[in-house]
Design an enzyme around this catalytic site. Structure first.
Site, PDB file in Angstrom:
ATOM      1  N   SER A 154       0.916  -1.327  -0.139  1.00 13.23           N
ATOM      2  CA  SER A 154       0.032  -0.044   0.187  1.00 13.23           C
ATOM      3  C   SER A 154       0.827   1.127  -0.060  1.00 13.23           C
ATOM      4  O   SER A 154       1.724   1.268  -0.872  1.00 13.23           O
ATOM      5  CB  SER A 154      -0.932   0.022   1.089  1.00 13.23           C
ATOM      6  OG  SER A 154      -1.966   0.914   1.246  1.00 13.23           O
ATOM      7  N   ARG A 224     -11.751   5.970  10.709  1.00 14.44           N
ATOM      8  CA  ARG A 224     -11.206   4.518  10.655  1.00 14.44           C
ATOM      9  C   ARG A 224     -12.256   3.644  10.076  1.00 14.44           C
ATOM     10  O   ARG A 224     -11.978   2.530   9.348  1.00 14.44           O
ATOM     11  CB  ARG A 224     -10.813   4.016  11.930  1.00 14.44           C
ATOM     12  CG  ARG A 224     -10.123   2.847  11.865  1.00 14.44           C
ATOM     13  CD  ARG A 224      -8.932   2.747  11.218  1.00 14.44           C
ATOM     14  NE  ARG A 224      -8.076   1.613  11.506  1.00 14.44           N
ATOM     15  CZ  ARG A 224      -6.982   0.957  10.492  1.00 14.44           C
ATOM     16  NH1 ARG A 224      -6.706   2.008   9.643  1.00 14.44           N
ATOM     17  NH2 ARG A 224      -6.335   0.035  11.017  1.00 14.44           N
ATOM     18  N   ASP A 319      -8.699  -6.123  -4.830  1.00 18.62           N
ATOM     19  CA  ASP A 319      -8.346  -4.877  -4.102  1.00 18.62           C
ATOM     20  C   ASP A 319      -8.946  -3.917  -5.205  1.00 18.62           C
ATOM     21  O   ASP A 319      -8.284  -3.684  -6.328  1.00 18.62           O
ATOM     22  CB  ASP A 319      -6.690  -5.072  -4.009  1.00 18.62           C
ATOM     23  CG  ASP A 319      -6.371  -3.714  -3.548  1.00 18.62           C
ATOM     24  OD1 ASP A 319      -7.169  -2.815  -2.956  1.00 18.62           O
ATOM     25  OD2 ASP A 319      -4.852  -3.542  -3.321  1.00 18.62           O
ATOM     26  N   HIS A 352      -8.215  -4.903  -0.143  1.00 18.23           N
ATOM     27  CA  HIS A 352      -6.926  -4.273   0.089  1.00 18.23           C
ATOM     28  C   HIS A 352      -6.113  -5.152   1.261  1.00 18.23           C
ATOM     29  O   HIS A 352      -4.804  -4.811   1.114  1.00 18.23           O
ATOM     30  CB  HIS A 352      -7.035  -2.904   0.273  1.00 18.23           C
ATOM     31  CG  HIS A 352      -5.876  -2.117   0.153  1.00 18.23           C
ATOM     32  ND1 HIS A 352      -4.864  -2.155  -0.672  1.00 18.23           N
ATOM     33  CD2 HIS A 352      -5.269  -1.388   1.310  1.00 18.23           C
ATOM     34  CE1 HIS A 352      -3.909  -1.398  -0.471  1.00 18.23           C
ATOM     35  NE2 HIS A 352      -4.204  -0.753   0.794  1.00 18.23           N
ATOM     36  N   ASP A 353      -6.649  -5.694   2.050  1.00 16.41           N
ATOM     37  CA  ASP A 353      -5.972  -6.163   3.230  1.00 16.41           C
ATOM     38  C   ASP A 353      -5.243  -7.516   2.930  1.00 16.41           C
ATOM     39  O   ASP A 353      -4.786  -8.025   3.885  1.00 16.41           O
ATOM     40  CB  ASP A 353      -7.037  -6.304   4.577  1.00 16.41           C
ATOM     41  CG  ASP A 353      -7.308  -5.208   5.296  1.00 16.41           C
ATOM     42  OD1 ASP A 353      -6.235  -4.301   5.094  1.00 16.41           O
ATOM     43  OD2 ASP A 353      -8.113  -5.312   6.333  1.00 16.41           O
TER      44      ASP A 353
END
Length: 375
Positions: A154, A224, A319, A352-353
């Site tokens: 990232s 968050r 992602d 994305h994680d």
């Protein structure tokens, strides 16, 4: 039972730099500190060092634990250690908390030597270029002239890219994972909404909330929560939460009723208790600003013309925040310059994680590439 793949107990270290650092904005930090951790042993030739660059909310605690009873291993512990893909029997691995961070490195909550008060709103805006320059100073401090590799996912991948541009003779390999050469307009929009949630929190006080003894907790929570939505894929959310109700029945209220709401609120509360709002603003701004092609009229191939490192570029099918198409832009720019680059697009459902997950195929790719790096 002893885990032969564990890095074991680790300890953070701190490097102090008395020399002033001129930032890309023109601002000058008169002095600063960087917190870092190391794993493995630096060889006699000092040729086996690997730098890990962290993403937005990451830090220096990349692997291992601080005590035997510590329940929280480093954020990339599944990747780094003896006989793991990034093998500490072979490599000397370095993780650090970036300048401007909130885990021990000099940042907005640190004391400004000119006032002996927290920097707060006066702490300068940082860029990826600033981070890499300070990381190079840390390598000098450690006596490492050339890195075997720089690895990052990232925002960390952007730092790995910048290393190959700014210090092309100091890095032999760059592993750029789930990243992009710059942010899309949509990604910048997510960052702006997150920043506005923080800035408009009544407890923000223009960034000087330290003096008021408060934290802009509500803004951090929302920022968050928004981030977590973008880190997961729709499929991952559906599989993990679906439309499950916490109590099994609808209560016709605005309290937490769905499991998804519970998850987001938990993540928001946890983050608000651990992370500094001013740091969050600066990390997202650094993401927005990074664009190595900008000085070349948007031509990424021209930007990479002088690069000499070899590359592994990795993306993940689900992602959508840093899509595989963005990684392929990097690959194309490198191939346009006849540079050595390997590319893998990993089928993964996590979004994305995925770059943080212990996916076997993903790890096998990393292991194969890293095992071929000569030290």
């Amino acid at each position: 039972m002893q885990d032969n793949h564990s890095i074991g107990i680790v300890a953070a270290q701190k490097a102090h730099f008395n020399a002033p650092l001129t930032l890309k904005s023109g601002a000058v930090l008169p002095q600063f500190e960087l917190v870092y951790e190391t794993y493995g042993t630096l060889n006699a030739e000092k040729s086996n060092a690997v730098l890990i660059c962290h993403a937005l909310s990451g830090n220096h605690h990349v692997a291992g634990k601080y005590t035997e009873t510590d329940k929280n291993a480093g954020w990339w512990d599944n990747l780094i250690g003896p006989n793991k893909p990034l093998d500490t029997n072979k490599f000397f691995v370095i993780g650090l908390n970036n300048l401007g961070g909130c885990h021990g490195s000099t940042g907005p909550a640190s004391l400004n030597p000119a006032t002996n008060q927290p920097w707060g709103s006066q702490f300068p805006v940082l860029t990826v270029e600033d981070w890499v320059n300070s990381q190079a100073m840390l390598m000098d401090y450690l006596g490492i002239q050339q890195l075997a590799a720089v690895v990052g996912g990232s925002l960390g991948g952007m730092q790995a890219l910048q290393w190959t541009l700014a210090y092309k003779d100091r890095v032999r390999h760059a592993l750029v994972i789930a990243s992009a050469p710059n942010l899309t307009a949509q990604n910048m929009a997510f960052n702006e909404v997150a920043r506005q949630a923080i800035i408009t929190d009544p407890e923000f006080h223009g960034g000087d909330y330290y003096a008021h003894g408060v934290v802009p907790r509500r803004g951090l929570r929302i920022a968050r929560m928004l981030g977590h939505i973008t880190y997961l894929s729709d499929d991952a959310m559906g599989e993990k939460f679906g439309r499950k109700l916490r109590t099994g029945e609808i209560k016709y209220s605005f309290d937490v009723e769905f499991e998804m709401e519970s998850y987001l609120r938990y993540q928001g509360d946890k983050f608000a208790g651990e992370f500094d709002a001013n740091t969050y603003l600066r990390m997202t701004r650094a993401l927005d600003y990074y664009d190595p092609a900008l000085p070349f009229g948007g031509d990424l191939s021209a930007a990479f013309k002088q690069v000499s490192a070899e590359f592994l570029v990795l993306s993940f099918t689900s992602d959508w925040r840093f899509s595989p198409a963005r990684s392929r832009e990097i690959v194309k720019a490198l191939l346009d310059n006849e540079r050595t680059v390997s590319y893998a697009e990993v089928t993964a459902a996590h979004g994305h994680d995925a770059f943080l997950m212990p996916d076997q195929h993903y790890h096998d790719i990393l292991r194969a590439y890293l095992s071929n790096i000569e030290v």
